[in-house]
Design a protein around this motif. Structure first.
Motif, PDB file in Angstrom:
ATOM      1  N   GLU A   1      -3.786   5.629   2.459  1.00  0.00           N
ATOM      2  CA  GLU A   1      -3.506   4.803   1.729  1.00  0.00           C
ATOM      3  C   GLU A   1      -4.341   5.867   0.369  1.00  0.00           C
ATOM      4  O   GLU A   1      -5.320   5.156   0.094  1.00  0.00           O
ATOM      5  CB  GLU A   1      -4.794   3.651   2.054  1.00  0.00           C
ATOM      6  CG  GLU A   1      -3.944   2.389   0.654  1.00  0.00           C
ATOM      7  CD  GLU A   1      -5.476   1.187   0.941  1.00  0.00           C
ATOM      8  OE1 GLU A   1      -5.836   0.847   1.487  1.00  0.00           O
ATOM      9  OE2 GLU A   1      -5.961   0.765  -0.730  1.00  0.00           O
TER      10      GLU A   1
ATOM     11  N   GLU B   1       0.589  -0.650   0.251  1.00  0.00           N
ATOM     12  CA  GLU B   1       0.053   0.148   0.132  1.00  0.00           C
ATOM     13  C   GLU B   1       1.123   1.093  -0.425  1.00  0.00           C
ATOM     14  O   GLU B   1       1.651   1.364   0.652  1.00  0.00           O
ATOM     15  CB  GLU B   1      -0.764   0.129   1.405  1.00  0.00           C
ATOM     16  CG  GLU B   1      -2.214  -1.370   0.917  1.00  0.00           C
ATOM     17  CD  GLU B   1      -2.977  -1.321   3.193  1.00  0.00           C
ATOM     18  OE1 GLU B   1      -3.553  -2.001   3.082  1.00  0.00           O
ATOM     19  OE2 GLU B   1      -2.182  -1.221   3.853  1.00  0.00           O
TER      20      GLU B   1
ATOM     21  N   GLN C   1      -2.814   1.328  -4.307  1.00  0.00           N
ATOM     22  CA  GLN C   1      -2.040  -0.421  -3.976  1.00  0.00           C
ATOM     23  C   GLN C   1      -2.138  -0.702  -4.720  1.00  0.00           C
ATOM     24  O   GLN C   1      -2.598  -0.434  -5.570  1.00  0.00           O
ATOM     25  CB  GLN C   1      -3.476  -1.086  -2.672  1.00  0.00           C
ATOM     26  CG  GLN C   1      -3.040  -2.658  -2.248  1.00  0.00           C
ATOM     27  CD  GLN C   1      -3.848  -2.524  -1.606  1.00  0.00           C
ATOM     28  OE1 GLN C   1      -4.660  -2.339  -0.555  1.00  0.00           O
ATOM     29  NE2 GLN C   1      -3.189  -3.956  -0.376  1.00  0.00           N
TER      30      GLN C   1
HETATM   31 MG    MG Z   1      -6.160  -0.981  -0.588  1.00  0.00          MG
END
Ligand code: MG
Ligand code: ATP
Length: 570
Positions: free
Chosen positions: A407, A210, A410
């Motif tokens: 985040e 991430e 990813q």
């Molecule tokens: Mg994710």
């Protein structure tokens, strides 16, 4: 552009429902307006930021050989049924029917539709690797869409899907995307860290990272090494068991009365012991089955690790008091592993404990002098707890540091999970059919915009990093009624335009205080103030939103000077 003409409806009041700073500031500074919970209209300033981030993303995807496509938002249920995700996705998926009652969903992600395209069009190994991407709306009916663009129900994502001949190729694609993401967030002017992550429901055999924008307000907790490059989401970070400090001899087990000591804290006070001496016992319901999970009293069970260990994806929750009562014959606060018939899972530290204290499975009582192995049997031992700051790095042993992150992207190595489920094959050099090896890679474009604000703001408003600022410079004539001031400001504005600097001029007939407040709130990286006083000396004032530094520059040199500052910061 002229501020008098731009649609920038700034507000003095903070909207009551906005809980996070980026949401508050984007509403106040006139970037977004809510249409429904988690669904927003992007006004001109937000649209410019989205376009800037998208442009950086596009350039970096193209540089790695990505080919841009546009995939359908409305997707047929059949494809999702092929991978089984029609059922797995649950309430997060927006579902709809057409006039013939055929089922569709609004795409929360696009693995199925892309794999369907590729299996139909790709025949030979010569056509691989193939990297397809798009920048488009995604739809997820999130449980709590309350953080503005951080967690929308409709949001913009860049998603890229890679198709390779084999695992080595897939790893090469992964490496390329990891590199591209590093470049994207660096170019956006953000402080970030790639961290090892849990693969979650999207699954796949390979690794995943991430990309976290570091900010106090981040939902995710991460640890990183003070010495080496190890960094991981705490959901995933490996723990090394810490051996018990003292080497005591095992003593006798004793039943002690501990009335009203249902919590770890009250028990420690009551027995004058330390949390390290306690075995924390939790009873979990994992789908249909019940398991007992043990960790040291000062540790926390990591439900992500536990779910994976139990072979997830599954529905994991603490068992109800009825289930606990039926299993252990006591209230939740007094359960322990001695004498129960249920599968017992223990974190790796538990077998190392000597003379531990646990619940006695009798309300109001605990057992002391409990020794794992002697007094109860552990069925399976695993790393089941959450790492803490200060613990040794699993790679080099130096202390781990903690940080919070948002985040924003990813990267996943998916292996053959989707190609197998959907039969996406190609013919290799020998004419033999083989499964394609896939990867998927997402960047939340609108979340990146929100994260940039979470990381870069102060009490007065947003401080846009130069590369993604909606405009780079605002020219503020202190008074538009003063002809000399108005003309000098207009001249500077024209010069900036001619140099290709993205500038606005605040030509509104407002008090300077109002204009300055709006400029700070919106977060233009550079403000040029044209006022009568400095103009007498032929100068204008340049202020940096980031550093707060103020400089007086000859009016005739200001445009070139600003352009130099901008060139240095993008
Ligand atoms: Mg994710
Ligand atoms: P989260 O765990 O935060 O819900 P996710 O892991 O489910 O996100 P991915 O499927 O990895 O998200 O999607 C790729 C990127 O899309 C994420 O890194 C994030 O930047 C963005 N994203 C995901 N969900 C949302 C959302 N509800 N609103 C805005 N951006 C989102």
């Amino acid at each position: 552009m002229r501020v008098s003409q731009l649609l920038i409806p700034t507000l003095r009041e903070t909207p009551a429902e906005a809980e996070v700073v980026s949401h508050q500031l984007m509403v106040r500074a006139g970037f977004i307006r809510k249409a429904a919970a988690g669904i927003y209209t992007y006004l001109p300033l937000a649209t410019r930021v989205i376009q800037k981030i998208s442009r950086i993303v596009r350039e970096e995807m193209d540089a790695k050989g990505g080919q841009e496509v546009l995939l359908p938002i409305v997707q047929p249920a059949e494809l999702w049924k092929e991978t089984g995700r029609w059922d797995v996705y649950g309430d997060e998926m927006f579902r709809l029917r057409d006039r013939h009652q055929r089922e569709f969903c609004l795409g929360p992600t696009h693995e199925e539709i892309t794999t369907d395209l590729v299996r139909g069009e790709i025949r030979s190994y010569k056509q691989l690797p193939l990297l397809l991407y798009q920048i488009q709306n995604k739809y997820r009916d999130e449980r709590r869409p309350r953080f503005g663009l951080m967690r929308g129900r409709e949001f913009i994502m860049k998603d890229l899907y890679s198709f390779d001949r084999d695992e080595a190729g897939a790893q090469e694609s992964y490496r390329k995307m990891y590199d591209a993401y590093t470049r994207v967030f660096t170019r956006c002017g953000l402080t970030f860290r790639p961290v090892l992550a849990d693969a979650g429901a999207i699954g796949g055999s390979g690794g995943t990272h991430e990309f976290m924008v570091l900010a106090e307000s981040g939902e995710a907790a991460v640890v990183y090494c003070s010495e080496c490059d190890y960094a991981a989401n705490v959901e995933r970070a490996e723990c090394s068991p810490k051996p018990a400090a003292a080497t005591e001899r095992p003593s006798e087990t004793a039943l002690v009365s501990t009335p009203g000591s249902k919590t770890i804290e009250s028990l420690i006070r009551f027995l004058k012991t330390s949390a390290e001496q306690l075995i924390k016992t939790l009873v979990y319901q994992a789908d249909e089955r019940v398991v007992m999970v043990l960790v040291r009293g000062d540790r926390e069970v990591n439900e992500i690790k536990l779910g994976n260990f139990l072979g997830g994806p599954l529905k994991l929750e603490l068992a109800s008091s009825e289930v606990v009562e039926a299993l252990c014959g006591c209230e939740t606060g007094y359960v322990g592993p001695v004498g129960v018939t249920v599968e017992i899972l223990a974190d790796a530290e538990v077998p190392l404990m000597v003379n531990a204290i646990t619940g006695a499975n009798k309300t109001g009582h605990h057992l002391t002098g409990v020794n794992p192995g002697r007094d109860f049997t552990i069925d399976r031992v695993a790393d089941l707890r959450t790492v803490e700051a200060g613990e040794p790095c699993p790679k080099c042993g130096q202390p781990l540091l903690a940080a919070r992150g948002i985040e924003v992207g990813q990267v996943f190595n998916l292996g053959t999970k989707y190609s197998k489920a959907m039969d996406a094959k190609y013919l290799d050099e020998n004419g033999k059919e083989k499964l394609m090896v896939m990867g998927c890679y997402g960047i939340g474009v609108t979340r990146t915009m929100a994260a940039a604000i979470e990381q870069n703001h102060d009490a007065d408003g947003i401080k846009w990093p130069m590369p993604i600022a909606p405009f780079q410079v605002i020219v503020v004539p202190v008074s538009v009624k003063d002809q000399a001031v108005a003309e000098a400001a207009e001249k500077l504005y024209q010069e900036l335009q001619a140099l290709g600097v993205e500038a606005v001029i605040d030509d509104r007939d407002e008090r300077p205080g109002v204009k300055f407040k709006d400029a700070d709130l919106i977060g233009y990286p550079l403000r040029v103030t044209v006022g009568a006083k400095t103009l007498q000396e032929g100068k204008v004032e340049i202020k940096s939103r980031h550093s707060g530094e103020v400089e007086l520059i000859p009016a005739g040199e200001a445009a070139a000077y600003l352009q130099r500052i901008i060139d240095l910061s993008i």
